[in-house]
Design an enzyme around this catalytic site. Structure first.
Site, PDB file in Angstrom:
ATOM      1  N   ASP A  86       3.303   0.927   6.336  1.00  0.00           N
ATOM      2  CA  ASP A  86       2.251   1.945   6.442  1.00  0.00           C
ATOM      3  C   ASP A  86       2.421   2.644   7.790  1.00  0.00           C
ATOM      4  OD1 ASP A  86      -0.176   3.326   6.574  1.00  0.00           O
ATOM      5  OD2 ASP A  86      -1.336   1.752   5.652  1.00  0.00           O
TER       6      ASP A  86
ATOM      7  N   LYS B 191       4.650   4.263   2.915  1.00  0.00           N
ATOM      8  CA  LYS B 191       3.815   5.468   3.044  1.00  0.00           C
ATOM      9  C   LYS B 191       4.474   6.318   4.105  1.00  0.00           C
ATOM     10  CE  LYS B 191      -0.782   3.704   1.976  1.00  0.00           C
ATOM     11  NZ  LYS B 191      -2.127   3.427   2.536  1.00  0.00           N
TER      12      LYS B 191
ATOM     13  N   ASP C 128      -4.049  -5.903  -1.767  1.00  0.00           N
ATOM     14  CA  ASP C 128      -5.469  -6.273  -1.895  1.00  0.00           C
ATOM     15  C   ASP C 128      -6.402  -5.249  -1.271  1.00  0.00           C
ATOM     16  OD1 ASP C 128      -4.704  -7.051   0.890  1.00  0.00           O
ATOM     17  OD2 ASP C 128      -6.758  -7.802   0.950  1.00  0.00           O
TER      18      ASP C 128
END
Ligand code: PRP
Length: 183
Positions: free
Chosen positions: A107, A135, A163
């Site tokens: 990320d 990402k 999650d």
């Protein structure tokens, strides 16, 4: 857990189980070709990567060893906090070893950046990174994984190991979480 069970919480399905396994099978073959005879230490970054290290390891058709580390960056939020904390270290000594880090998602890059720094100080022979998702637009650190499952938009994903507040990891697909769940 199936889509129908939580469909109101999911905006869209990004990857089905078949797409996930097909992609990991392809990458497993690439890793096999590259590491035959080298017995790399494959390090899974828990908890998210547990799913991917289990799948990937079975698709690598040569000897490997497996170890785990735990870091935490998100806490109970949907955004990376930047405060990366090591919670559990390796059992193995990595000096002189070929290392493959297995992550579920790249990320901001804070977790891998800190982790690479810690591991490089232990003098491994080589370090490469597998991440199932990246990402791309969120990346803030110079991290270049050798193997990437898929690039995704800057959306909050759940399922297949991913999650929100420790839930949704057991969905049998990866999907985008409806913002109403966390706003
Ligand atoms: C997630 C994920 C990566 C990290 C990526 O872990 O598994 O380790 O965040 O984010 P970054 O590139 O912005 O650092 P998380 O802390 O949510 O723990 P988990 O693996 O237990 O879900």
């Amino acid at each position: 857990m199936r889509y129908e069970t939580v469909k109101e919480d999911i905006v869209k399905i990004l990857f089905t189980e078949k797409q996930i396994i097909d992609r990991i099978t392809t990458i497993g073959k690439e890793i096999t070709n590259e590491y035959k005879g080298r017995c790399p230490l494959v390090i899974g970054i828990l908890k998210g990567a547990a799913t991917y290290i289990e799948l990937l390891a079975k698709k690598i058709d040569t000897h490997i060893e497996i170890d785990y580390m735990t870091f935490s960056s998100y806490g109970n939020s949907t955004k990376s906090s930047g405060n990366v904390k090591m919670i559990m270290d390796l059992d193995e000594n990595i000096e002189g070893r070929d290392i493959i880090i297995v992550e579920d998602i790249l990320d901001t890059g804070n977790t891998l950046y800190n982790l690479m720094h810690i591991l490089k100080e232990r003098n491994p022979k080589s370090i490469e990174v597998f991440t199932f998702l990246r990402k791309k637009d969120a990346l803030q650190k110079p991290i270049t994984p050798k193997w990437i499952g898929f690039d995704i938009e800057n959306e909050f994903v759940v399922g297949y190991g991913f999650d929100f507040n420790q839930k949704y990891r057991n969905l049998d697909f990866i999907g985008v979480l409806n913002p109403k769940v966390y706003s």
